[in-house]
Design an enzyme around this catalytic site. Structure first.
Site, PDB file in Angstrom:
ATOM      1  N   TYR A 115       0.828  -1.203   0.000  1.00 51.50           N
ATOM      2  CA  TYR A 115       0.000   0.000   0.000  1.00 51.50           C
ATOM      3  C   TYR A 115       0.858   1.247   0.000  1.00 51.50           C
ATOM      4  O   TYR A 115       2.029   1.219   0.342  1.00 51.50           O
ATOM      5  CB  TYR A 115      -0.986  -0.003   1.187  1.00 51.50           C
ATOM      6  CG  TYR A 115      -0.366   0.276   2.535  1.00 51.50           C
ATOM      7  CD1 TYR A 115      -0.308   1.569   3.043  1.00 51.50           C
ATOM      8  CD2 TYR A 115       0.166  -0.752   3.318  1.00 51.50           C
ATOM      9  CE1 TYR A 115       0.256   1.828   4.283  1.00 51.50           C
ATOM     10  CE2 TYR A 115       0.720  -0.504   4.550  1.00 51.50           C
ATOM     11  CZ  TYR A 115       0.760   0.788   5.033  1.00 51.50           C
ATOM     12  OH  TYR A 115       1.328   1.052   6.261  1.00 51.50           O
ATOM     13  N   CYS A 116       0.243   2.353  -0.422  1.00 53.12           N
ATOM     14  CA  CYS A 116       0.893   3.668  -0.400  1.00 53.12           C
ATOM     15  C   CYS A 116      -0.133   4.663   0.142  1.00 53.12           C
ATOM     16  O   CYS A 116      -0.902   4.314   1.028  1.00 53.12           O
ATOM     17  CB  CYS A 116       1.385   4.055  -1.798  1.00 53.12           C
ATOM     18  SG  CYS A 116       0.069   4.194  -3.028  1.00 53.12           S
ATOM     19  N   ARG A 117      -0.170   5.851  -0.369  1.00 49.31           N
ATOM     20  CA  ARG A 117      -1.137   6.842   0.118  1.00 49.31           C
ATOM     21  C   ARG A 117      -2.511   6.621  -0.510  1.00 49.31           C
ATOM     22  O   ARG A 117      -3.500   6.520   0.179  1.00 49.31           O
ATOM     23  CB  ARG A 117      -0.650   8.254  -0.183  1.00 49.31           C
ATOM     24  CG  ARG A 117      -1.594   9.331   0.324  1.00 49.31           C
ATOM     25  CD  ARG A 117      -1.046  10.740   0.049  1.00 49.31           C
ATOM     26  NE  ARG A 117      -2.019  11.726   0.459  1.00 49.31           N
ATOM     27  CZ  ARG A 117      -3.005  12.163  -0.306  1.00 49.31           C
ATOM     28  NH1 ARG A 117      -3.153  11.697  -1.527  1.00 49.31           N
ATOM     29  NH2 ARG A 117      -3.850  13.066   0.146  1.00 49.31           N
ATOM     30  N   GLY A 119      -2.927   4.494  -3.699  1.00 47.84           N
ATOM     31  CA  GLY A 119      -3.019   3.257  -4.463  1.00 47.84           C
ATOM     32  C   GLY A 119      -2.234   3.218  -5.758  1.00 47.84           C
ATOM     33  O   GLY A 119      -2.038   2.144  -6.317  1.00 47.84           O
ATOM     34  N   PHE A 144      -3.436   4.123   1.989  1.00 48.93           N
ATOM     35  CA  PHE A 144      -3.653   4.453   3.413  1.00 48.93           C
ATOM     36  C   PHE A 144      -4.828   5.395   3.593  1.00 48.93           C
ATOM     37  O   PHE A 144      -5.417   5.438   4.684  1.00 48.93           O
ATOM     38  CB  PHE A 144      -2.373   5.036   4.033  1.00 48.93           C
ATOM     39  CG  PHE A 144      -2.446   5.082   5.526  1.00 48.93           C
ATOM     40  CD1 PHE A 144      -2.358   3.917   6.266  1.00 48.93           C
ATOM     41  CD2 PHE A 144      -2.653   6.270   6.185  1.00 48.93           C
ATOM     42  CE1 PHE A 144      -2.464   3.942   7.643  1.00 48.93           C
ATOM     43  CE2 PHE A 144      -2.740   6.320   7.574  1.00 48.93           C
ATOM     44  CZ  PHE A 144      -2.655   5.139   8.296  1.00 48.93           C
TER      45      PHE A 144
END
Length: 150
Positions: A115-117, A119, A144
């Site tokens: 995951y990142c901020r 997607g 996130f």
């Protein structure tokens, strides 16, 4: 040549602007149907629980949390300053720009929840890992920003 560059730049802006709405729609589409509990704890997600886009397997946070409880590893590909927003419990932070050099830190025999901020970076990281021979990698839809707040 200039027209081609202008089209490429315009396409990037359009793609970036639409990504948030796509992520929200994908979260709704990827929510699993309520099913009875499976006796096998380390079972891979059912096809109905995994969304596939551009060859990348994706799961929503509900499924990711369940998979993590069964041994899957969270991999956060955001940069260090972004971690001030919070992070998934026990997540391994490997920023996307360091993934190539640090790929050896990721086991191939465990499910990896990337995951990142929002997607986009995690989708790219998931695709990269798949290209490197990882088969048990899942992009967490919405990044996130979609992480369940308690």
């Amino acid at each position: 040549m200039k027209k081609l560059m202008m089209i490429a730049v315009a396409s990037m802006f359009i793609f970036a602007g639409c990504e948030e709405k796509k992520a929200e729609a994908a979260v709704e589409q990827a929510k699993p149907v309520e099913q009875p509990a499976q006796p096998e704890a380390k079972k891979a997600p059912a096809p109905s629980e995994v969304a596939v886009r551009a060859g990348v397997q994706s799961v929503d946070w509900d499924k990711a949390i369940e998979m993590n409880a069964n041994g899957a590893i969270y991999v956060d590909v955001r940069n260090a300053p972004e971690l001030n927003e919070g992070f998934a419990p026990h997540a391994l932070n490997i920023p996307l720009n360091e993934l190539k050099e640090r790929i050896g830190e990721l086991p191939k025999d465990k499910d990896l929840l990337i995951y990142c901020r929002s997607g986009r970076r995690s989708e790219a990281a998931t695709k990269y890992l798949m290209d490197q021979g990882y088969t048990r990698v899942y992009n967490v839809i919405g990044g996130f920003l979609a992480f369940p707040k308690k």
